[in-house]
Design an enzyme around this catalytic site. Structure first.
Site, PDB file in Angstrom:
ATOM      1  N   LYS A 170      -1.842  -6.711 -22.637  1.00 36.41           N
ATOM      2  CA  LYS A 170      -2.985  -5.811 -22.843  1.00 36.41           C
ATOM      3  C   LYS A 170      -2.908  -5.147 -24.227  1.00 36.41           C
ATOM      4  O   LYS A 170      -3.932  -4.760 -24.788  1.00 36.41           O
ATOM      5  CB  LYS A 170      -3.047  -4.759 -21.720  1.00 36.41           C
ATOM      6  CG  LYS A 170      -3.342  -5.388 -20.327  1.00 36.41           C
ATOM      7  CD  LYS A 170      -3.244  -4.375 -19.204  1.00 36.41           C
ATOM      8  CE  LYS A 170      -3.761  -4.813 -17.844  1.00 36.41           C
ATOM      9  NZ  LYS A 170      -2.981  -5.767 -17.086  1.00 36.41           N
TER      10      LYS A 170
ATOM     11  N   TYR B 270       0.921   3.346 -16.681  1.00 43.24           N
ATOM     12  CA  TYR B 270       0.072   3.670 -15.525  1.00 43.24           C
ATOM     13  C   TYR B 270       0.350   5.090 -15.037  1.00 43.24           C
ATOM     14  O   TYR B 270       0.365   6.020 -15.834  1.00 43.24           O
ATOM     15  CB  TYR B 270       0.279   2.640 -14.390  1.00 43.24           C
ATOM     16  CG  TYR B 270       0.495   1.258 -14.896  1.00 43.24           C
ATOM     17  CD1 TYR B 270      -0.548   0.582 -15.517  1.00 43.24           C
ATOM     18  CD2 TYR B 270       1.726   0.626 -14.811  1.00 43.24           C
ATOM     19  CE1 TYR B 270      -0.361  -0.699 -16.016  1.00 43.24           C
ATOM     20  CE2 TYR B 270       1.906  -0.646 -15.303  1.00 43.24           C
ATOM     21  CZ  TYR B 270       0.871  -1.296 -15.904  1.00 43.24           C
ATOM     22  OH  TYR B 270       1.047  -2.547 -16.393  1.00 43.24           O
TER      23      TYR B 270
ATOM     24  N   SER C  78       1.288  -7.368 -18.072  1.00 42.91           N
ATOM     25  CA  SER C  78       0.407  -6.356 -18.685  1.00 42.91           C
ATOM     26  C   SER C  78       0.752  -6.010 -20.126  1.00 42.91           C
ATOM     27  O   SER C  78      -0.027  -5.312 -20.780  1.00 42.91           O
ATOM     28  CB  SER C  78       0.439  -5.064 -17.864  1.00 42.91           C
ATOM     29  OG  SER C  78      -0.435  -5.180 -16.790  1.00 42.91           O
TER      30      SER C  78
ATOM     31  N   TYR D  58      -8.328 -13.574 -17.984  1.00 45.66           N
ATOM     32  CA  TYR D  58      -7.465 -12.408 -17.775  1.00 45.66           C
ATOM     33  C   TYR D  58      -6.097 -12.843 -17.225  1.00 45.66           C
ATOM     34  O   TYR D  58      -5.044 -12.443 -17.735  1.00 45.66           O
ATOM     35  CB  TYR D  58      -8.147 -11.401 -16.824  1.00 45.66           C
ATOM     36  CG  TYR D  58      -7.195 -10.306 -16.369  1.00 45.66           C
ATOM     37  CD1 TYR D  58      -6.815  -9.286 -17.229  1.00 45.66           C
ATOM     38  CD2 TYR D  58      -6.629 -10.336 -15.094  1.00 45.66           C
ATOM     39  CE1 TYR D  58      -5.906  -8.311 -16.828  1.00 45.66           C
ATOM     40  CE2 TYR D  58      -5.722  -9.365 -14.690  1.00 45.66           C
ATOM     41  CZ  TYR D  58      -5.369  -8.362 -15.558  1.00 45.66           C
ATOM     42  OH  TYR D  58      -4.453  -7.410 -15.168  1.00 45.66           O
TER      43      TYR D  58
ATOM     44  N   VAL E  96       4.495  -6.242 -14.993  1.00 48.21           N
ATOM     45  CA  VAL E  96       5.161  -6.477 -13.709  1.00 48.21           C
ATOM     46  C   VAL E  96       6.119  -7.671 -13.725  1.00 48.21           C
ATOM     47  O   VAL E  96       6.794  -7.925 -12.733  1.00 48.21           O
ATOM     48  CB  VAL E  96       4.177  -6.622 -12.519  1.00 48.21           C
ATOM     49  CG1 VAL E  96       3.480  -5.308 -12.217  1.00 48.21           C
ATOM     50  CG2 VAL E  96       3.191  -7.753 -12.738  1.00 48.21           C
TER      51      VAL E  96
HETATM   52  N1  GLN Z   1      -1.367  -9.690 -13.895  1.00 47.23           N
HETATM   53  C1  GLN Z   1      -0.996  -8.436 -13.328  1.00 47.23           C
HETATM   54  C2  GLN Z   1      -2.113  -7.896 -12.455  1.00 47.23           C
HETATM   55  O1  GLN Z   1      -3.238  -7.980 -12.830  1.00 47.23           O
HETATM   56  C3  GLN Z   1      -0.646  -7.484 -14.412  1.00 47.23           C
HETATM   57  C4  GLN Z   1      -0.212  -6.145 -13.876  1.00 47.23           C
HETATM   58  C5  GLN Z   1       0.942  -5.530 -14.606  1.00 47.23           C
HETATM   59  O2  GLN Z   1       1.720  -6.173 -15.300  1.00 47.23           O
HETATM   60  N2  GLN Z   1       1.103  -4.259 -14.383  1.00 47.23           N
HETATM   61  O3  GLN Z   1      -1.893  -7.396 -11.387  1.00 47.23           O
END
Ligand code: GLN
Length: 304
Positions: free
Chosen positions: A66, A240, A63, A188, A258
């Site tokens: 992003k 988050y 993530s 994505y 993650v």
């Molecule tokens: N690719 C992961 C997902 O879509 C990214 C989530 C993350 O890093 N928090 O679940």
């Protein structure tokens, strides 16, 4: 400030937490990563670099990608972007569906999955070669052309990507996706699969730390005010449903993934990236959060 000494000290102090948490395994390819690794790297605005541990080992940025997508979308769309998503903290998990349904397909912010899936759709509509252009933007930020996607990780995530597919379907139902859903998901997952080291990630975030300068990499341009606002969104939405906790403990704008990475900045002072795969229940790196908490405590430097 002796950052090297402080980073070494921090690295020792976090050892009691080294077995806490576990790595993400909902993406099968990430379950294979050795969880007992730690690296940290800090770049100052003045041009110095400090590192400890596995700072040059690449990992899945997930993530954190992003943030790069937001920089591109803000450059391409300006404030039009905010017609398709909000900029409020979600207070929910990164892959939550409930809020998206209640808010009729308008994601709370760009850093939850729903927001990032809409940004992916925007990049697909606006760019002739989105995969190449995303990667070359990342290259220009980190100064390393060998940074790449890991297609195996992307495929692995797609094979279990039921929740993200549900999010994309709901967005499409509410007319917030223009392109074919499968195409959007494919890009994505590819963006999430980019692999970078702490050193590369910290270097890439230095441009966000240096917000008093406008920002231009390839054809992606942001005014200093836009960079400042990106930092505001990192501060309020970067973790988050743990954004408040990170703000409380660390006090820097940042973004987690993650894969166990966290990138953060101290505006006009430094950028820092830390990586350790074991995650807490909210999906943030245990050792990473602890290390950054100690860094801002020991340096007595945070934005507050
Ligand atoms: N690719 C992961 C997902 O879509 C990214 C989530 C993350 O890093 N928090 O679940």
């Amino acid at each position: 400030m002796n950052y090297q000494e402080i980073l070494e000290h921090v690295c020792q102090e976090i050892q009691p937490f080294s077995k806490e948490g576990k790595q993400a395994d909902y993406i099968p390819a990430l379950a294979k990563v050795n969880p007992d690794q730690f690296g940290i790297c800090l770049h100052t605005i003045g041009g110095e670099t400090f590192a400890v541990g596995k700072a040059t080992t690449r990992f899945s940025i997930q993530s954190i990608s992003k943030v790069f997508a937001l920089a591109m979308c803000l450059s391409l769309e300006g404030d039009e972007l905010w017609k398709r998503m909000g900029k409020e903290p979600s207070g929910t998990a990164f892959n939550s569906l409930i809020q998206l349904e209640e808010e009729k397909g308008i994601p709370r912010n760009p850093f939850i999955n729903a927001g990032a899936i809409v940004m992916t759709d925007i990049l697909l509509s606006k760019l002739a070669n989105p995969e190449e252009e995303f990667l070359s933007f990342v290259h220009s930020l980190c100064g390393t052309n060998s940074v790449s996607y890991n297609e195996e990780v992307a495929r692995s995530e797609r094979s279990r990507g039921y929740l993200n597919a549900a999010i994309a379907n709901m967005l499409k139902y509410y007319h917030n996706i223009e392109n074919d859903i499968e195409r959007v998901l494919q890009f994505y997952f590819l963006m999430c699969s980019v692999e970078m080291s702490c050193q590369e990630l910290s270097k890439a975030f230095l441009s966000f730390a240096n917000h008093k300068k406008s920002f231009q990499y390839n054809h992606i341009m942001l005014t200093s005010s836009q960079v400042k606002r990106m930092n505001a969104i990192m501060q309020t939405c970067g973790f988050y449903d743990e954004a408040g906790e990170f703000s409380y403990l660390v006090g820097l704008p940042g973004k987690s993934g993650v894969g166990g990475g966290i990138a953060a900045i101290y505006p006009m002072r430094y950028s820092v990236a830390v990586w350790s795969p074991r995650l807490n229940p909210k999906g943030n790196s245990v050792m990473g959060m602890k290390a950054l908490e100690l860094l801002t405590t020991e340096t007595q430097e945070s934005i507050f």
